[in-house]
Design a protein around this motif. Sequence first.
Motif, mmCIF file in Angstrom:
data_model
loop_
_atom_site.group_PDB
_atom_site.id
_atom_site.type_symbol
_atom_site.label_atom_id
_atom_site.label_comp_id
_atom_site.label_asym_id
_atom_site.label_seq_id
_atom_site.Cartn_x
_atom_site.Cartn_y
_atom_site.Cartn_z
ATOM 1 N N GLU A 412 -10.322 -20.768 -32.723
ATOM 2 C CA GLU A 412 -11.156 -20.659 -31.522
ATOM 3 C C GLU A 412 -12.640 -20.771 -31.864
ATOM 4 O O GLU A 412 -13.425 -21.334 -31.079
ATOM 5 N N ILE A 416 -15.182 -23.668 -30.343
ATOM 6 C CA ILE A 416 -16.482 -23.412 -29.710
ATOM 7 C C ILE A 416 -17.573 -24.249 -30.372
ATOM 8 O O ILE A 416 -18.442 -24.820 -29.699
ATOM 9 N N ILE A 419 -17.439 -27.907 -29.310
ATOM 10 C CA ILE A 419 -17.953 -28.069 -27.947
ATOM 11 C C ILE A 419 -19.472 -28.022 -27.957
ATOM 12 O O ILE A 419 -20.142 -28.804 -27.264
ATOM 13 N N GLU A 425 -15.163 -31.843 -25.049
ATOM 14 C CA GLU A 425 -15.243 -30.893 -23.949
ATOM 15 C C GLU A 425 -13.828 -30.458 -23.599
ATOM 16 O O GLU A 425 -12.923 -31.297 -23.520
ATOM 17 N N ARG A 427 -11.177 -26.557 -22.912
ATOM 18 C CA ARG A 427 -11.082 -25.100 -22.820
ATOM 19 C C ARG A 427 -9.868 -24.624 -23.604
ATOM 20 O O ARG A 427 -8.901 -25.378 -23.820
ATOM 21 N N SER A 429 -6.620 -22.213 -24.176
ATOM 22 C CA SER A 429 -5.567 -21.458 -23.486
ATOM 23 C C SER A 429 -4.952 -20.508 -24.510
ATOM 24 O O SER A 429 -4.082 -20.899 -25.303
ATOM 25 N N PHE A 435 -5.478 -26.114 -27.089
ATOM 26 C CA PHE A 435 -6.821 -26.500 -26.640
ATOM 27 C C PHE A 435 -6.665 -27.647 -25.656
ATOM 28 O O PHE A 435 -6.144 -28.717 -26.001
ATOM 29 N N HIS A 438 -10.806 -32.066 -22.039
ATOM 30 C CA HIS A 438 -11.364 -32.669 -20.825
ATOM 31 C C HIS A 438 -12.042 -33.997 -21.141
ATOM 32 O O HIS A 438 -11.924 -34.949 -20.380
#
Length: 531
Positions: A412, A416, A419, A425, A427, A429, A435, A438
């Motif tokens: 995680e 980050i 990003i 891009e 998010r 879960s 991951f 987008h």
Amino acid sequence: MEPQPNFRSAVGGVRRRYSDPGPQDNSTPYRFSEVDSAPQTTPSLSESVASGHPSSTRQYDSRSPTRLTVEEAIKKLQELLKQKRRLDKPTKKMPQLFFVDGTFAELAQAMADIVQVGDQVKPMLEKDQKEDALAAIVKASIHLNSIAEKDYNPSYNLLIYLVLEFAQDPKKYLPTMCGNILKPITSSPQHHFALASNALTTIFNTLDEKNPLRYNVFVQMVRLVKANNAYDLLKPSLMNLKDWLKSWDTDEEAQRNLFVELAEVASEGGDDEESYEFLKKALGTFDADDKEELTSEEAQRIALRAVRMGLLSNNTYLFQDLCALPAVQALADSHPVYSNLLDIFNEQDLEDYNDFKEENKGFLEQEKLDDAKLERKMRLLTFASLAASSPNREISYDAIAKALQIPMNQVELWAIDVIRATLVEGRLSQQQKVFLIHRVTYRVFAMKQWRELDTRLHQVKDTFVQLAAVVRRQQTEVNAQKERDQAEIERKLANVNLGEGQRGDRRGGRGGFGGKPRDAPAPKERDDNDD
């Protein structure tokens, strides 16, 4: 910028006034107050004809023995209109930046007295030897660095005016003037940058915007900025650099030298991103068809510097444009290890980077390349490649940990970071341990990426086709339901109307035999008892 003081010469009482420099439009790094010459009006067509202006033509006189045919009259009218358009066309004139009173001899003598060569210049002026007088004055202009601070810029304004207005070839005097301006000002060392930059920008702005001499002056301005670590003051004017170089018709070698100077200034000013861009521009000036030029010492030096800066930069992650430069591609023969390392960062992953370190042990330390910084960048790039190759727009935590060679509890944190680097891009879960992607930035966009894009476009097309079929089916069902509802409403209305008719019939048949209504009783006549 403070207004410049008026300057009065003690020699001969010659009065001179100088315009006050200030910010200028986007074609110059600073603005000087410009006083245009009185506008010249073009006489109207009727005035030209009546006054004998060059555009006038002989008026037609019916009493003249020479008569014009219709074709000749039309031809003369067309010539007349062409002349009028030529006269009406506005002419662009260089704005006057100085107010100067006095003849050349008076002004030159005053300037010579200031730089302490008055006795030497006086006989030259008496013989009208302007060039010799200017040469002697410019040569001695180093004395301006020791005069009072309040007289520095006015004196240089006068010198600039004499050289640009009266010299046959100002180019031979400007290098000496600019060189003296860059030297320390002993009378005001703390204000050296302000005074020197004011003088240089006066020269720059006084020259015509297409004059190639502007290039030489601008180079001196860059060097002044570099010596005083004032890149932030120069940076806003660099947005005009492309147009300037084009208008000056600067050759590729001169552009390259300027880009390299600007790269150094930007680097010392802390703007590594701009410095990297200037180095790429410098590499782009080498002739792609000249192998000797591409493999020259200068080309290889700039290429290596750009590669190192790109690899160590905290903001540079994409190298496709750098790898496409012919001078950088030439490193494959002269510096194969650097070329291999750049290829890894361009389109390979962390495993390839680790193999490179095994095959070239000690190379990073020898070249003073920070392994920790390179490894971090390589992990971020590997994450981006993993996201770009994902067919279902999601990556499991296990796949990320394996590709980045990190523990599961750091997935995680790296998500980050990637990003923040704007490479991906998406998010996280945490429930599903995936991951969700987008958007992803492709490190390279070659034939493979075009095929992937084609595949995804077809997938999107199929999705839209299916969606359109669902919409049409739902629309058909909605229309059918509307028709059913309308029929049901009409049926109910018909039943209601029928029921009301039957009730009316029943009410009309009361009190009579056979359903016929009884006759109404005859009205009773009025008599006296009714009162």
